[in-house]
Design an enzyme around this catalytic site. Structure first.
Site, mmCIF file in Angstrom:
data_model
loop_
_atom_site.group_PDB
_atom_site.id
_atom_site.type_symbol
_atom_site.label_atom_id
_atom_site.label_comp_id
_atom_site.label_asym_id
_atom_site.label_seq_id
_atom_site.Cartn_x
_atom_site.Cartn_y
_atom_site.Cartn_z
ATOM 1 C CB ILE A 69 -1.740 -5.658 8.006
ATOM 2 C CG1 ILE A 69 -0.905 -6.180 9.190
ATOM 3 C CG2 ILE A 69 -0.989 -4.528 7.292
ATOM 4 C CD1 ILE A 69 0.485 -6.680 8.820
ATOM 5 C CE LYS A 78 -1.190 -7.399 4.646
ATOM 6 N NZ LYS A 78 -0.715 -6.156 3.983
ATOM 7 C CB THR A 92 -0.955 -0.001 1.208
ATOM 8 O OG1 THR A 92 -1.644 -1.255 1.252
ATOM 9 C CG2 THR A 92 -1.971 1.121 1.130
ATOM 10 N NE ARG A 117 -1.227 -5.819 -5.019
ATOM 11 C CZ ARG A 117 -1.112 -4.548 -5.378
ATOM 12 N NH1 ARG A 117 -0.101 -4.155 -6.115
ATOM 13 N NH2 ARG A 117 -2.004 -3.670 -5.017
ATOM 14 C CE1 TYR A 129 0.675 -9.200 2.268
ATOM 15 C CE2 TYR A 129 2.404 -7.629 1.766
ATOM 16 C CZ TYR A 129 1.098 -8.036 1.665
ATOM 17 O OH TYR A 129 0.192 -7.280 0.945
ATOM 18 C CE1 TYR A 157 7.988 -11.700 -14.320
ATOM 19 C CE2 TYR A 157 10.256 -12.302 -13.853
ATOM 20 C CZ TYR A 157 9.245 -12.051 -14.759
ATOM 21 O OH TYR A 157 9.497 -12.175 -16.095
#
Length: 304
Positions: free
Chosen positions: A203, A161, A45, A138, A133, A107
């Site tokens: 979060i 997270k 973010t 993503r 995380y 990636y």
């Protein structure tokens, strides 16, 4: 320490696309005032992908300075190169940050063994508490519960997270790890359910503009007052969904600017501002949940 509402802080920028210190100060003070439990600086973010490493480090340290020990700061330090993640993490040794948030390598899509070795090596090269995380949408890879369990054996890997949106992960992880291991939701839409299933907090992206409300939801849920928490959460359901119609942080930065928490909703390419249709949707929802009047409620924070 890391329970309840933790904000995934946006990175305010000025018209030159540099860090806007005034707006950053404003929004940090807003979170201190509304009893947000901690701030994640330069996570997804916070536009970590478009900041230079020098800017990244500068922004975390600036956030620490502005916060002035009034709220814990968690630094985003993930990378798709293990060595790069270690270098970035070590930059914050003895800085005063409370933990690092380390995303799964994006990636290059490592195996579970590769993920284990990645986080193991980071852990072995720092004394800073590490929060894993997992955000498959993503990164293109998924940190599975058994791998989380193996990593939880390292003393300074203290939590995760979990942003897969898969609520079954709560029980899967919880059944494997020590009771002290912290489980944080990374999905605003399912965060309350996540806590009810045994999670410790969220979060949150939405917390950038609704810190008071998200803090109340978490506080009630952690006290097992779920019916009261759901009454507040119900008001935010549509907003949570609208804020992810376009890639985060595009909608949330526009909303934060609209209610007066930051001066501009400037983004760096390849991200661009939301289209007119989405702006209208966000504004209508802000009005429904009474967030459009934040300037009146928090006028001692609002920038001139």
């Amino acid at each position: 320490m890391f329970k309840g509402n933790i904000v995934a802080l946006i990175t305010p920028m000025n018209k030159k696309r540099k860090i806007c210190i005034d707006s950053l100060t404003n929004i940090i003070n807003y979170h201190i005032h509304n009893k947000t439990k901690a701030i994640v600086s330069v996570g997804t973010t916070g536009e970590s992908s478009t900041l230079t490493k020098k800017e990244h480090i500068k922004l975390v340290l600036l956030t620490l300075k502005i916060a002035n020990n009034k709220i814990p700061i968690i630094a985003g330090t993930g990378a798709n190169s293990t060595e790069e993640a270690i270098i970035l993490t070590k930059k914050f040794e003895n800085s005063g940050i409370s933990a690092c948030l380390s995303v799964t390598p994006y990636y290059n899509k490592p195996s579970q063994k590769g993920l284990y070795q990645h986080f193991k090596k980071i852990s072995e090269n720092t004394s800073i508490p590490q929060i894993l995380y997992n955000v498959p949408s993503r990164t293109g890879c998924d940190l599975l519960p058994k791998t989380v369990y193996k990593l939880s054996k390292f003393k300074n890997i203290i939590g995760i997270k979990e942003a897969s949106g898969n609520l079954s992960r709560v029980n899967q992880i919880k059944s494997l790890v020590d009771s002290k291991f912290i489980l944080l939701s990374g999905d605003d839409s399912t965060a309350l359910d996540f806590i009810q299933l045994g999670g410790h907090g969220v979060i949150s992206v939405t917390s950038n503009i609704a810190a008071k409300e998200i803090s109340k939801i978490c506080k009630l849920a952690l006290k097992k007052k779920f019916s009261q928490a759901r009454k507040i959460n119900k008001k935010l359901i549509n907003l949570n969904n609208i804020l992810f119609i376009e890639s985060n942080p595009i909608p949330i930065k526009w909303a934060a600017k609209k209610i007066g928490l930051i001066k501009n909703n400037i983004l760096r390419l390849p991200m661009i501002p939301p289209n007119k249709k989405l702006k209208k949707m966000i504004l209508n929802e802000l009005k429904k949940v009474n967030l459009e009047i934040m300037q009146k409620k928090y006028n001692h924070f609002i920038l001139s």
